[in-house]
Design an enzyme around this catalytic site. Structure first.
Site, PDB file in Angstrom:
ATOM      1  N   TYR A 152       5.355  11.905   1.266  1.00  0.00           N
ATOM      2  CA  TYR A 152       4.857  11.123   0.126  1.00  0.00           C
ATOM      3  C   TYR A 152       4.512  12.065  -1.039  1.00  0.00           C
ATOM      4  CZ  TYR A 152       1.836   7.755  -2.357  1.00  0.00           C
ATOM      5  OH  TYR A 152       1.262   6.923  -3.285  1.00  0.00           O
TER       6      TYR A 152
ATOM      7  N   GLY B 166      -2.705   1.429  10.523  1.00  0.00           N
ATOM      8  CA  GLY B 166      -1.599   2.347  10.250  1.00  0.00           C
ATOM      9  C   GLY B 166      -0.229   1.687  10.256  1.00  0.00           C
TER      10      GLY B 166
ATOM     11  N   SER C  62      -2.396  -1.529   4.686  1.00  0.00           N
ATOM     12  CA  SER C  62      -3.538  -0.939   3.977  1.00  0.00           C
ATOM     13  C   SER C  62      -4.862  -1.122   4.706  1.00  0.00           C
ATOM     14  CB  SER C  62      -3.647  -1.493   2.555  1.00  0.00           C
ATOM     15  OG  SER C  62      -2.650  -0.932   1.787  1.00  0.00           O
ATOM     16  N   SER C  63      -4.854  -0.851   5.996  1.00  0.00           N
ATOM     17  CA  SER C  63      -6.123  -0.879   6.732  1.00  0.00           C
ATOM     18  C   SER C  63      -7.098   0.154   6.162  1.00  0.00           C
ATOM     19  CB  SER C  63      -5.884  -0.629   8.220  1.00  0.00           C
ATOM     20  OG  SER C  63      -5.156   0.566   8.407  1.00  0.00           O
TER      21      SER C  63
ATOM     22  N   ASP D 164      -3.185  -0.246  -3.567  1.00  0.00           N
ATOM     23  CA  ASP D 164      -3.784  -0.857  -2.378  1.00  0.00           C
ATOM     24  C   ASP D 164      -5.246  -1.215  -2.620  1.00  0.00           C
ATOM     25  OD1 ASP D 164      -1.320  -0.021  -1.473  1.00  0.00           O
ATOM     26  OD2 ASP D 164      -2.111   1.620  -0.262  1.00  0.00           O
TER      27      ASP D 164
ATOM     28  N   HIS E  14       6.428   2.978  -4.680  1.00  0.00           N
ATOM     29  CA  HIS E  14       6.546   4.320  -5.253  1.00  0.00           C
ATOM     30  C   HIS E  14       6.674   4.247  -6.775  1.00  0.00           C
ATOM     31  CE1 HIS E  14       6.475   6.529  -1.503  1.00  0.00           C
ATOM     32  NE2 HIS E  14       7.185   5.550  -0.979  1.00  0.00           N
TER      33      HIS E  14
ATOM     34  N   ARG F  74      -3.387  -5.703   2.401  1.00  0.00           N
ATOM     35  CA  ARG F  74      -2.425  -6.174   1.393  1.00  0.00           C
ATOM     36  C   ARG F  74      -0.999  -6.021   1.904  1.00  0.00           C
ATOM     37  NH1 ARG F  74       0.545  -2.504   1.886  1.00  0.00           N
ATOM     38  NH2 ARG F  74       0.628  -0.489   0.876  1.00  0.00           N
TER      39      ARG F  74
ATOM     40  N   GLY G 239       0.942  -0.261   7.657  1.00  0.00           N
ATOM     41  CA  GLY G 239       1.454  -0.477   6.303  1.00  0.00           C
ATOM     42  C   GLY G 239       0.823  -1.670   5.615  1.00  0.00           C
TER      43      GLY G 239
ATOM     44  N   ASP H  99       3.430   3.077  -8.418  1.00  0.00           N
ATOM     45  CA  ASP H  99       2.038   3.042  -8.916  1.00  0.00           C
ATOM     46  C   ASP H  99       1.574   4.400  -9.421  1.00  0.00           C
ATOM     47  OD1 ASP H  99       1.701   4.097  -6.309  1.00  0.00           O
ATOM     48  OD2 ASP H  99      -0.005   2.803  -5.807  1.00  0.00           O
TER      49      ASP H  99
HETATM   50  C1  GLA Z   1       1.062   3.850  -0.226  1.00  0.00           C
HETATM   51  C2  GLA Z   1       0.075   4.265  -1.316  1.00  0.00           C
HETATM   52  C3  GLA Z   1       0.212   3.378  -2.539  1.00  0.00           C
HETATM   53  C4  GLA Z   1       1.668   3.312  -2.991  1.00  0.00           C
HETATM   54  C5  GLA Z   1       2.592   2.990  -1.827  1.00  0.00           C
HETATM   55  C6  GLA Z   1       4.046   3.046  -2.219  1.00  0.00           C
HETATM   56  O1  GLA Z   1       0.748   2.570   0.244  1.00  0.00           O
HETATM   57  O2  GLA Z   1      -1.243   4.174  -0.817  1.00  0.00           O
HETATM   58  O3  GLA Z   1      -0.624   3.845  -3.568  1.00  0.00           O
HETATM   59  O4  GLA Z   1       2.043   4.482  -3.636  1.00  0.00           O
HETATM   60  O5  GLA Z   1       2.396   3.873  -0.743  1.00  0.00           O
HETATM   61  O6  GLA Z   1       4.321   2.065  -3.152  1.00  0.00           O
END
Ligand code: GLA
Length: 333
Positions: free
Chosen positions: A195, A100, A104-105, A146, A17, A10, A102, A19
């Site tokens: 995070y 890795g 969402s692998s 994600d 930041h 995705r 960003g 969700d």
């Molecule tokens: C990562 C987390 C998500 C979200 C984003 C920031 O991708 O897996 O759940 O919090 O950071 O928006």
């Protein structure tokens, strides 16, 4: 029984930041993803990956997914620990997602593995199971964006997700614009601890304010004494407004307004949430200055990784040009 499961990665157009505070997000599932082919058999899950030197071997009674080696097998173990299937499997994993970066692998992997192991239920339940699996694997208290967009994506559309109710609706990506993702060149660093710290700060701000951040507006958070908590909370409440406005702008075909909101989101993530880096700044500035680019911002957690831009076709020659696709699928072979 032999099955093939596919789950897309995705990119988040806006709403980072938010969700894990029950806010709004606007991600889309993309035409890169992860495919698991699995013969369901045995009392272990054994997966070979084209990208990893070591095979993942996970017993069905695995106790602590975060202690499993090799590291990528932790995601498989996380899914096993949440689903506790009766039957394991032997198979392969292939992905055309950068690992890795960003995109969402990890969520594409957990969603595909869960389906391959026989998960039954709707996309929200699938996403909730995979969110738990990833938290068990990494110890990072991630949100549900994600996994949910990987499970529930809609072709040609981003998903406006309300992370408090988990209701979602498609927001079509207007014709004639491109979604481009560019790597900043900086691997994501310190994501786990930083995070978790950001999330804890938001929760503390919410506790002091006495009401959910998602019910509050900018003026409400200005009363927080602590300047760091005030900035964190301000990002979350203003980002929710930007997501709402951006979805409306895209629906109206006002790409210029959507692009401006993306730039504002980036500034808030940098100035109030402190998750940008020099490399991300450089990438956003370069894209924003490119003729034909409507807007650009860091996407995902930040601390390195990728930038997303909305652009006229052909305006950006670097990066990945991504299209919105449907969510994860499973088929018997
Ligand atoms: C990562 C987390 C998500 C979200 C984003 C920031 O991708 O897996 O759940 O919090 O950071 O928006």
């Amino acid at each position: 029984m032999r099955v093939r499961a596919h789950a897309p990665g995705r990119v988040n157009l806006i709403g980072d930041h938010t969700d894990y505070m029950g806010g709004l997000v606007l991600p889309m599932a993309v035409d890169r993803g992860t495919t698991v082919v699995l013969e369901r058999t045995g009392s272990r899950v054994v997966l070979e990956s084209g990208d990893e030197p070591e095979t993942a071997i996970v017993p069905l009674d695995v106790a602590d997914p975060s202690a499993v080696e090799p590291a990528w097998a932790r995601f498989v173990a996380g899914v096993v620990s949440v689903l506790r299937p009766d039957v394991g499997g032997v198979g392969t994993v292939h992905t055309d997602l950068p690992i890795g970066a960003g995109l969402s692998s990890s969520s594409a992997l957990t969603v595909a593995v869960a389906l391959a192991l026989g998960f039954e239920g709707g996309p929200v339940a699938l996403a909730q199971a995979c969110q738990r699996a990833e938290i068990a694997a990494t110890g990072v208290p991630g949100g549900i964006m994600d996994q949910l967009v990987s499970a529930a994506g809609v072709e040609g559309a981003a998903l406006l997700i309300d992370c408090a109710t988990l209701a979602f609706e498609p927001v079509p990506v207007p014709a004639g614009i491109e979604v481009v993702v560019v790597h900043s060149g900086q691997p994501r660093r310190l994501v786990g601890s930083a995070y978790a710290e950001r999330r804890a700060q938001c929760e503390e701000a919410e506790r002091r304010l006495g009401r959910p951040l998602r019910e509050l507006h900018r003026d409400d958070v200005e009363g927080l004494d602590d300047p760091v908590l005030r900035r964190r909370a301000r990002h979350v409440v203003t980002e929710d407004d930007r997501v709402r406005d951006c979805a409306a702008a895209l629906r109206a075909g006002d790409v210029a307004a959507a692009g401006r909101l993306m730039l504002e989101s980036h500034a808030s993530l940098r100035d109030d949430f402190d998750v940008s880096t020099d490399a991300l700044e450089e990438a956003v500035a370069r894209l924003a200055a490119t003729p034909g680019v409507y807007g650009a911002r860091l996407t995902g957690a930040g601390f390195g990784g990728c930038v997303v831009a909305l652009a006229e076709p052909g305006a950006v020659t670097e990066g990945w040009h991504l299209h919105a696709v449907a969510g994860a699928t499973i088929e018997a072979l």
